[in-house]
Design a protein around this motif. Structure first.
Motif: not given
Length: 225
Positions: A130-132, A209-211, A215-219
């Motif tokens: 999912m991260v990829a 960039y931070q948003r 999104e990735v870290t929240s996932l």
């Protein structure tokens, strides 16, 4: 007469603007360092990367700190490109195209990506896949990071690029003394106005960039729960 009086004879309040600009830059840079390290942690833990976390150096100049974050952003770009190359190499063309097809079900994409990471890493979780997919399927690589790298390079090359970030606590006069060697006094106000423009663009790009990283870290956090 103070240097700042020569620069801002008509508006005493502008004497503090350069300090405020510099502090805004440092705040944005600090947030970018933190967000970058969050992404580095995710890439290292879930995708088998070995990127070294970064630290803002208070004893260094603005440019030196820009160079630090540019270097790790470039490494992140390289790693994401490598992930894409691995996907393309190890998948049949039809399956590879499915990863980028917005009409394809998300679960199917995850299964395809997870198959590749199982080959690369020996084993892989759905979180890794999912991260990829999140990194490959968004404009994170092509727009957000590239734009921010360009703006960091501009900031580093600006009139305040050579100023140590710790000088902020020493007052406006010290900052002006530090940068007067770089440009003629008559050019300084023009340079500061240019710096204002760069900073406005940099803050906007930093927020994107931070948003994107959030999104990735929240996932990832959602998958762990």
């Amino acid at each position: 007469m103070a240097l700042s009086d020569l620069l801002y004879p008509d508006n005493p309040r502008r004497k503090q603007e350069l300090i405020h600009l510099h502090q805004e830059l440092l705040d944005s840079m600090s947030a970018n360092f933190h967000a970058t390290n969050e992404l580095v942690g995710v890439l290292n833990k879930h995708l088998g990367c070995t990127i070294t976390p970064i630290e803002m150096r208070e004893s260094s100049t603005v440019k030196e700190n820009c160079d630090i974050i540019i270097q790790v952003m470039s490494e992140i770009q390289h790693q994401v490109q490598k992930i894409d190359s691995d996907m393309k190499e190890k998948l049949e063309p039809v399956l590879y195209q499915k990863l980028y097809d917005i009409k394809e079900p998300e679960l199917e994409k995850i299964a395809i990506a997870q198959r590749v990471f199982s080959i690369i890493l020996g084993e892989a979780t759905s979180t890794a896949a999912m991260v990829a997919l999140k990194l490959l399927g968004s404009n994170f690589l092509t727009l957000t990071v590239s734009t921010l790298i360009g703006l960091l390079a501009q900031i580093g090359a600006s009139v305040l690029g050579g100023v140590s970030i710790t000088i902020i606590g020493l007052g406006l006069e010290m900052i002006l003394h530090a940068i007067l060697g770089a440009v003629e006094r008559s050019q300084l106000l023009t340079a500061v106005r240019s710096y204002e423009k760069h900073l406005a663009e940099f803050k906007a790009a930093s927020e994107k960039y931070q948003r994107a990283i959030h999104e990735v870290t929240s996932l990832v956090r959602q998958q762990v729960q």
